[in-house]
Design a protein around this motif. Structure first.
Motif, PDB file in Angstrom:
ATOM      1  N   ASP A  40       0.828  -1.213   0.000  1.00 42.33           N
ATOM      2  CA  ASP A  40       0.000   0.000   0.000  1.00 42.33           C
ATOM      3  C   ASP A  40       0.865   1.267   0.000  1.00 42.33           C
ATOM      4  O   ASP A  40       0.578   2.241   0.685  1.00 42.33           O
ATOM      5  CB  ASP A  40      -1.009  -0.007   1.144  1.00 42.33           C
ATOM      6  N   ASN A  43      -0.096   5.171   0.370  1.00 35.35           N
ATOM      7  CA  ASN A  43      -1.301   5.246   1.191  1.00 35.35           C
ATOM      8  C   ASN A  43      -1.072   6.236   2.330  1.00 35.35           C
ATOM      9  O   ASN A  43      -0.054   6.193   2.999  1.00 35.35           O
ATOM     10  CB  ASN A  43      -1.616   3.853   1.761  1.00 35.35           C
ATOM     11  N   ILE A  54      -5.865  -1.413   0.066  1.00 38.76           N
ATOM     12  CA  ILE A  54      -5.813  -2.518  -0.899  1.00 38.76           C
ATOM     13  C   ILE A  54      -7.181  -3.193  -0.917  1.00 38.76           C
ATOM     14  O   ILE A  54      -7.731  -3.509   0.136  1.00 38.76           O
ATOM     15  CB  ILE A  54      -4.735  -3.544  -0.485  1.00 38.76           C
ATOM     16  N   ASP A  80      -0.604  -2.455   7.082  1.00 41.69           N
ATOM     17  CA  ASP A  80      -1.258  -2.493   5.776  1.00 41.69           C
ATOM     18  C   ASP A  80      -2.756  -2.324   5.957  1.00 41.69           C
ATOM     19  O   ASP A  80      -3.347  -2.869   6.903  1.00 41.69           O
ATOM     20  CB  ASP A  80      -0.957  -3.818   5.058  1.00 41.69           C
TER      21      ASP A  80
END
Length: 161
Positions: A40, A43, A54, A80
């Motif tokens: 990611d 992000n 994701i 994540d």
């Protein structure tokens, strides 16, 4: 951060009061480069809302999943963010399967609000979060409790009825 042409000393110790028990069986020590591609990347998280989470892949009508890595070299540990959408009210389980070096943690958010979290199991065990959810879009944050990086990829699975 090892550099070519430099020498290093690796010390290995067994602790009897560790989460990972001391073994009398032979073992193999391996040094290898870890995955450096951040799933990611780019992000940005503001008020617990990820800008580029994701998307979990829908494998079956009631199963979403993804594979990832907790990257090394990230201050306070890599995290994540994932997203999935439910078309109806349902219940199910979110499961984070990791390798032995990871003590996984799951947090479930909707519109930046923490809905539920799980950090019940020790290193090497899958983390499981049972949920009852309403129709809508959700984001999941996964990380290692201690900020460790993964040597082997983890699997994130969302099972819904």
């Amino acid at each position: 951060k090892a550099e070519k042409g430099k020498n290093y000393i690796v010390a290995i110790s067994g602790y009897t009061e560790s989460m990972i028990p001391l073994t009398l069986m032979p073992y193999k020590v391996t040094m290898a480069s870890v995955n450096k591609k951040d799933e990611d990347a780019g992000n940005k998280v503001v008020n617990n809302i990820a800008s580029k989470p994701i998307s979990l892949k829908k494998v079956k009508a009631n199963l979403w999943e993804s594979v990832g890595n907790f990257n090394s070299g990230v201050g306070y540990g890599d995290e994540d963010w994932y997203t999935f959408k439910l078309d109806h009210n349902t219940s199910g389980v979110i499961k984070l399967e990791t390798s032995i070096e990871i003590d996984g943690k799951i947090e479930l958010y909707q519109n930046g609000k923490l809905i539920s979290s799980a950090d019940f199991y020790p290193e090497g065990d899958a983390e499981v979060l049972s949920v009852s959810l309403k129709k809508g879009t959700y984001q999941i944050k996964v990380k290692d409790y201690f900020g460790n990086a993964t040597l082997s990829p983890y699997k994130l699975k969302v099972y819904m009825k």
